[in-house]
Write an enzyme that holds these catalytic residues in place. Sequence first.
Site, mmCIF file in Angstrom:
data_model
loop_
_atom_site.group_PDB
_atom_site.id
_atom_site.type_symbol
_atom_site.label_atom_id
_atom_site.label_comp_id
_atom_site.label_asym_id
_atom_site.label_seq_id
_atom_site.Cartn_x
_atom_site.Cartn_y
_atom_site.Cartn_z
ATOM 1 N N GLY A 104 -13.538 -18.167 -28.614
ATOM 2 C CA GLY A 104 -12.575 -19.306 -28.701
ATOM 3 C C GLY A 104 -11.778 -19.367 -30.046
ATOM 4 O O GLY A 104 -11.921 -20.475 -30.728
ATOM 5 N N SER A 105 -11.268 -18.199 -30.508
ATOM 6 C CA SER A 105 -10.488 -18.244 -31.816
ATOM 7 C C SER A 105 -9.406 -19.069 -31.743
ATOM 8 O O SER A 105 -9.034 -19.807 -32.607
ATOM 9 C CB SER A 105 -10.172 -16.716 -32.246
ATOM 10 O OG SER A 105 -9.097 -16.372 -31.455
ATOM 11 N N ASN A 106 -8.693 -19.156 -30.678
ATOM 12 C CA ASN A 106 -7.588 -19.898 -30.234
ATOM 13 C C ASN A 106 -7.944 -21.512 -30.620
ATOM 14 O O ASN A 106 -7.192 -22.270 -31.012
ATOM 15 C CB ASN A 106 -6.662 -19.836 -29.109
ATOM 16 C CG ASN A 106 -5.618 -18.659 -29.414
ATOM 17 O OD1 ASN A 106 -4.697 -18.793 -30.276
ATOM 18 N ND2 ASN A 106 -6.024 -17.396 -28.677
ATOM 19 N N MET B 132 -11.617 -17.330 -19.033
ATOM 20 C CA MET B 132 -11.265 -15.886 -18.370
ATOM 21 C C MET B 132 -11.826 -16.248 -16.919
ATOM 22 O O MET B 132 -12.576 -15.617 -16.246
ATOM 23 C CB MET B 132 -12.176 -14.865 -18.864
ATOM 24 C CG MET B 132 -11.909 -14.570 -20.366
ATOM 25 S SD MET B 132 -10.081 -13.954 -20.590
ATOM 26 C CE MET B 132 -9.964 -12.364 -19.668
ATOM 27 N N ILE C 39 -9.406 -16.837 -13.024
ATOM 28 C CA ILE C 39 -8.341 -17.127 -12.241
ATOM 29 C C ILE C 39 -8.355 -18.566 -11.497
ATOM 30 O O ILE C 39 -9.071 -18.785 -10.587
ATOM 31 C CB ILE C 39 -7.961 -15.947 -11.172
ATOM 32 C CG1 ILE C 39 -7.853 -14.699 -11.790
ATOM 33 C CG2 ILE C 39 -6.929 -16.390 -10.442
ATOM 34 C CD1 ILE C 39 -7.506 -13.609 -10.996
ATOM 35 N N HIS D 151 -0.986 -16.208 -23.469
ATOM 36 C CA HIS D 151 -1.192 -14.877 -23.032
ATOM 37 C C HIS D 151 -0.880 -13.980 -23.914
ATOM 38 O O HIS D 151 0.131 -13.991 -24.478
ATOM 39 C CB HIS D 151 -0.388 -14.584 -21.507
ATOM 40 C CG HIS D 151 -0.714 -13.361 -20.988
ATOM 41 N ND1 HIS D 151 -1.783 -12.983 -20.407
ATOM 42 C CD2 HIS D 151 0.214 -12.163 -21.012
ATOM 43 C CE1 HIS D 151 -1.838 -11.726 -19.775
ATOM 44 N NE2 HIS D 151 -0.605 -11.266 -20.226
ATOM 45 N N LEU E 171 -0.107 -15.917 -11.384
ATOM 46 C CA LEU E 171 -0.885 -15.622 -12.682
ATOM 47 C C LEU E 171 0.185 -15.229 -13.855
ATOM 48 O O LEU E 171 0.769 -14.317 -13.451
ATOM 49 C CB LEU E 171 -1.799 -14.467 -12.366
ATOM 50 C CG LEU E 171 -2.866 -14.034 -13.452
ATOM 51 C CD1 LEU E 171 -3.597 -14.982 -13.844
ATOM 52 C CD2 LEU E 171 -3.506 -12.890 -12.951
ATOM 53 N N ASP E 172 0.207 -15.795 -14.817
ATOM 54 C CA ASP E 172 0.758 -15.439 -15.990
ATOM 55 C C ASP E 172 2.242 -15.433 -15.798
ATOM 56 O O ASP E 172 2.861 -14.398 -16.366
ATOM 57 C CB ASP E 172 0.170 -14.006 -16.418
ATOM 58 C CG ASP E 172 -1.046 -14.068 -17.008
ATOM 59 O OD1 ASP E 172 -1.588 -14.965 -17.385
ATOM 60 O OD2 ASP E 172 -1.895 -12.764 -16.870
ATOM 61 N N GLU F 72 -0.787 -15.658 -32.212
ATOM 62 C CA GLU F 72 -1.206 -16.493 -31.286
ATOM 63 C C GLU F 72 -1.758 -17.880 -32.111
ATOM 64 O O GLU F 72 -1.692 -19.276 -31.663
ATOM 65 C CB GLU F 72 -2.687 -15.990 -30.523
ATOM 66 C CG GLU F 72 -2.295 -14.926 -29.468
ATOM 67 C CD GLU F 72 -3.359 -14.331 -28.845
ATOM 68 O OE1 GLU F 72 -4.155 -15.360 -28.548
ATOM 69 O OE2 GLU F 72 -3.261 -13.127 -28.517
#
Length: 215
Positions: free
Chosen positions: A12-14, A90, A92, A109, A144-145, A174
């Site tokens: 969880g660095s963000n 992670m 969908i 992303h 997705l994305d 990011e």
Amino acid sequence: MKNIVILISGRGSNMEALIGARDRGDLPVNIAAVISNRPDAKGLETAAAAGIATRCLDHKAYAGRDAFDAALAACIDEFAPDLVVLAGFMRILTPDFVRHYEGRLLNIHPSLLPSFPGLHTHQRALDEGVRIHGCTVHFVTAELDHGPVVIQAAVPVLDGDDEASLAARVLRQEHQVYPQAVRWFAEGRLSLADGRVRVAGETAAVTALVAPGLR
């Protein structure tokens, strides 16, 4: 002040960047909870140490994606969030889940979307020989994305780069753009019209940051 819930699957660095921005007074939000789908996610310890409520819903304990997403939504809604932030989550997500949080579900992303959706973005960028790579914050849709872009940051692809060095350069960006996007939401400056994001007070519909080396 807006309530946000952060979803993670790992370190969880963000998430850490968002907590840091909040603690510096740069992000006017209440981080109501951090939720993970993995009981071994290190980010849960980080969040708890920061005084944030944590929850874990192990996706392996559910019969399928629909059952897990329904349980996840119920857990999120206990905290009455104005915004749900995916920070290395992670999974969908099902269309029903995405519809439930339409217009208040953000993701980051590690590519300049629409290029390189999905996984292994940095290696794919290297394999394609692109000279500019980066990251994208976008609203989540069922595709997705491919949701409406809020902000992007670009970095140069340098001679001699490998996947790790390129990923590290992108990750630094990011950590800059995600707090910025969440701050815009918290300040009521983001709007969606015809699938495009508008940021009040900004000159461009999609604001881009350019990392040193590309100016």
